[in-house]
Design an enzyme around this catalytic site. Structure first.
Site, PDB file in Angstrom:
ATOM      1  N   ARG A  37       0.833  -1.211   0.000  1.00 19.43           N
ATOM      2  CA  ARG A  37       0.000   0.000   0.000  1.00 19.43           C
ATOM      3  C   ARG A  37       0.868   1.261   0.000  1.00 19.43           C
ATOM      4  O   ARG A  37       0.606   2.206  -0.740  1.00 19.43           O
ATOM      5  CB  ARG A  37      -0.945   0.020   1.196  1.00 19.43           C
ATOM      6  CG  ARG A  37      -2.043  -1.028   1.104  1.00 19.43           C
ATOM      7  CD  ARG A  37      -2.865  -1.078   2.357  1.00 19.43           C
ATOM      8  NE  ARG A  37      -1.980  -1.407   3.480  1.00 19.43           N
ATOM      9  CZ  ARG A  37      -2.320  -1.291   4.757  1.00 19.43           C
ATOM     10  NH1 ARG A  37      -3.499  -0.830   5.107  1.00 19.43           N
ATOM     11  NH2 ARG A  37      -1.473  -1.629   5.707  1.00 19.43           N
ATOM     12  N   ASN A  55      -6.142  -2.775   1.947  1.00 15.04           N
ATOM     13  CA  ASN A  55      -6.078  -4.228   2.101  1.00 15.04           C
ATOM     14  C   ASN A  55      -7.495  -4.775   2.228  1.00 15.04           C
ATOM     15  O   ASN A  55      -8.374  -4.103   2.768  1.00 15.04           O
ATOM     16  CB  ASN A  55      -5.307  -4.616   3.363  1.00 15.04           C
ATOM     17  CG  ASN A  55      -3.813  -4.507   3.217  1.00 15.04           C
ATOM     18  OD1 ASN A  55      -3.284  -4.408   2.118  1.00 15.04           O
ATOM     19  ND2 ASN A  55      -3.104  -4.518   4.325  1.00 15.04           N
TER      20      ASN A  55
END
Length: 112
Positions: A37, A55
Site C-alpha cells: 500500500r 487491504n
C-alpha cells in the site's frame, strides 16, 4: 494537406493526451505485509495521480486510480508487474475503467 486539417489533427493529439480516466484495481498474490500500500501510494503520487489503496480480508489489495490516461496506464503496468520490492504479484484485475470530465478524488491515500 491544408492548414485546417493539420490543426485539427494536432488538436486531437493534444486533447487525447489530457484525457482523464478512472480505474478500479484488485491485486492478488503476496501483497499484504510487504508495504504494498505504501509503495502504491508513493508511486501514484510520483505519477501525479489521485486515488486510494486498501487491504482486503481476502488477502488482496484493492483501490482506484484517477488521472491522465497515459499516467494511469503507467500505474496499471506498475501494479501488474512491479509492486513493492518484497511483494509477489500473481494477478492484477482492472475494472470499471471510465472517462472523467473532472477528477473525483484529490490526492492519494490509504484506506482502512
Amino acid at each position: 494537406m491544408n492548414l485546417s486539417v493539420v490543426l485539427f489533427c494536432l488538436l486531437n493529439v493534444v486533447m487525447s493526451g489530457n484525457k482523464l480516466t478512472s480505474v478500479d484495481f484488485e491485486i492478488f498474490g503476496n501483497v499484504q505485509g510487504v508495504c504494498f500500500r505504501m509503495y502504491t501510494e508513493d508511486h501514484g503520487r510520483s505519477l501525479g495521480l489521485s486515488g486510494w489503496v486498501k487491504n482486503t480480508r481476502q488477502g488482496t489489495v484493492i483501490g482506484q486510480i484517477q488521472g491522465p490516461q497515459e499516467k494511469v496506464n503507467e500505474m496499471k503496468n506498475w501494479l501488474k508487474n512491479v509492486g513493492s520490492p518484497s511483494s509477489r504479484i500473481d494477478r492484477a484485475v482492472f475494472s470499471n475503467e471510465r472517462d472523467l470530465s473532472n477528477m473525483e478524488i484529490h490526492g492519494f491515500s490509504t484506506r482502512y
